[in-house]
Design a protein around this motif. Structure first.
Motif, mmCIF file in Angstrom:
data_model
loop_
_atom_site.group_PDB
_atom_site.id
_atom_site.type_symbol
_atom_site.label_atom_id
_atom_site.label_comp_id
_atom_site.label_asym_id
_atom_site.label_seq_id
_atom_site.Cartn_x
_atom_site.Cartn_y
_atom_site.Cartn_z
ATOM 1 N N LEU A 86 0.831 -1.210 0.000
ATOM 2 C CA LEU A 86 0.000 0.000 0.000
ATOM 3 C C LEU A 86 0.866 1.261 0.000
ATOM 4 O O LEU A 86 0.522 2.253 -0.642
ATOM 5 N N ALA A 112 -0.977 7.332 -2.170
ATOM 6 C CA ALA A 112 -1.223 6.867 -0.802
ATOM 7 C C ALA A 112 -0.657 7.902 0.161
ATOM 8 O O ALA A 112 0.507 8.272 0.084
ATOM 9 N N VAL A 141 -1.724 5.236 6.000
ATOM 10 C CA VAL A 141 -2.218 3.870 6.136
ATOM 11 C C VAL A 141 -2.165 3.503 7.614
ATOM 12 O O VAL A 141 -1.206 3.834 8.306
ATOM 13 N N LEU A 157 -6.957 3.363 4.630
ATOM 14 C CA LEU A 157 -5.992 3.963 3.712
ATOM 15 C C LEU A 157 -6.563 5.263 3.175
ATOM 16 O O LEU A 157 -7.697 5.299 2.711
ATOM 17 N N ILE A 204 -5.292 -2.087 -5.804
ATOM 18 C CA ILE A 204 -5.520 -2.564 -4.438
ATOM 19 C C ILE A 204 -6.178 -3.938 -4.429
ATOM 20 O O ILE A 204 -5.750 -4.842 -3.712
#
Length: 170
Positions: free
Chosen positions: A108, A114, A117, A128, A146
Motif C-alpha cells: 500500500l 497513498a 495507512v 488507507l 488494491i
C-alpha cells in the motif's frame, strides 16, 4: 527551519521514527516546542527559543533530542490536495488475510497517491487515505491495484467531499 536549519528526510537522525526504545518523557517545554513546530515547521531555532523562553542552545538540543527519540519524525508542508492537482480523495477500508499486515502495508505504501495507512480495529482491518487526480484514477487504483493484492479480501471506498486540516491549539 531558517537560522540553524534542522536536518530532516530519510537520512536524518531519527527520520525512521522508531528507535527501538521508548522516548524520554516530555515536559511542558517539549510540548510547547512540538505545538509551535506543528503550527510552523519552518520556525527558526531563535523564534522557538524566544517563544518557549529558553536559550537557543537549549531549544536546539531539545529539538535534536525529539528527532533522535523519534518524537519528531520529520518536517513537511501541508498541501491543498485539490490545488496540487489531486481532485479526488478517498478513505479506503480493507479487510485483509490474518497476519498479512506487514506485507500489505508495504504494498500500500508503494501506491501512487497513498497518503496515510493505519491498522485499525472494528469491521475492517486497514484504513488507507489516497489522493488521485480524478475519479477515473481513483477507480483504477482501487479496482486494479488494491484489489489485485492477494491478501486483500475486500475493500470499501469512502469519497472525501471536503477536507480541513485541524490547526494545533494556539
Amino acid at each position: 527551519m531558517p537560522d540553524e536549519q534542522m536536518a530532516s528526510g530519510p537520512g536524518a537522525p531519527g527520520a525512521g521514527g522508531d528507535t527501538g526504545s521508548a522516548a524520554r518523557p516530555l515536559d511542558s517545554i517539549d510540548r510547547d516546542i512540538l505545538r509551535l513546530l506543528r503550527a510552523d515547521g519552518r520556525a527558526s531555532i531563535r523564534s522557538v527559543a524566544e517563544r518557549v523562553h529558553v536559550s537557543r542552545a537549549n531549544a536546539y538540543a531539545r529539538i535534536n533530542r525529539l528527532i533522535e527519540d523519534g518524537v519528531i519524525r520529520g518536517f513537511s508542508a501541508r498541501i491543498d490536495q485539490e490545488r496540487a492537482g489531486y481532485g479526488a480523495s478517498a478513505y479506503i477500508t480493507l479487510k485483509i488475510v490474518q497476519d498479512s499486515w506487514r506485507s500489505v502495508r508495504e504494498k500500500l505504501e508503494e501506491l501512487p497517491g497513498a497518503a496515510h495507512v493505519a491498522l485499525v480495529s472494528g469491521d475492517f482491518d486497514v484504513l488507507l487515505l489516497v489522493h488521485t487526480s480524478d475519479n477515473r484514477a481513483l477507480r483504477d487504483l482501487v479496482l486494479t491495484r488494491i484489489q489485485s493484492i492477494p491478501e486483500v479480501l475486500s475493500t470499501r471506498t469512502l469519497l472525501v467531499f471536503e477536507e480541513t486540516d485541524l490547526e494545533p491549539e494556539p
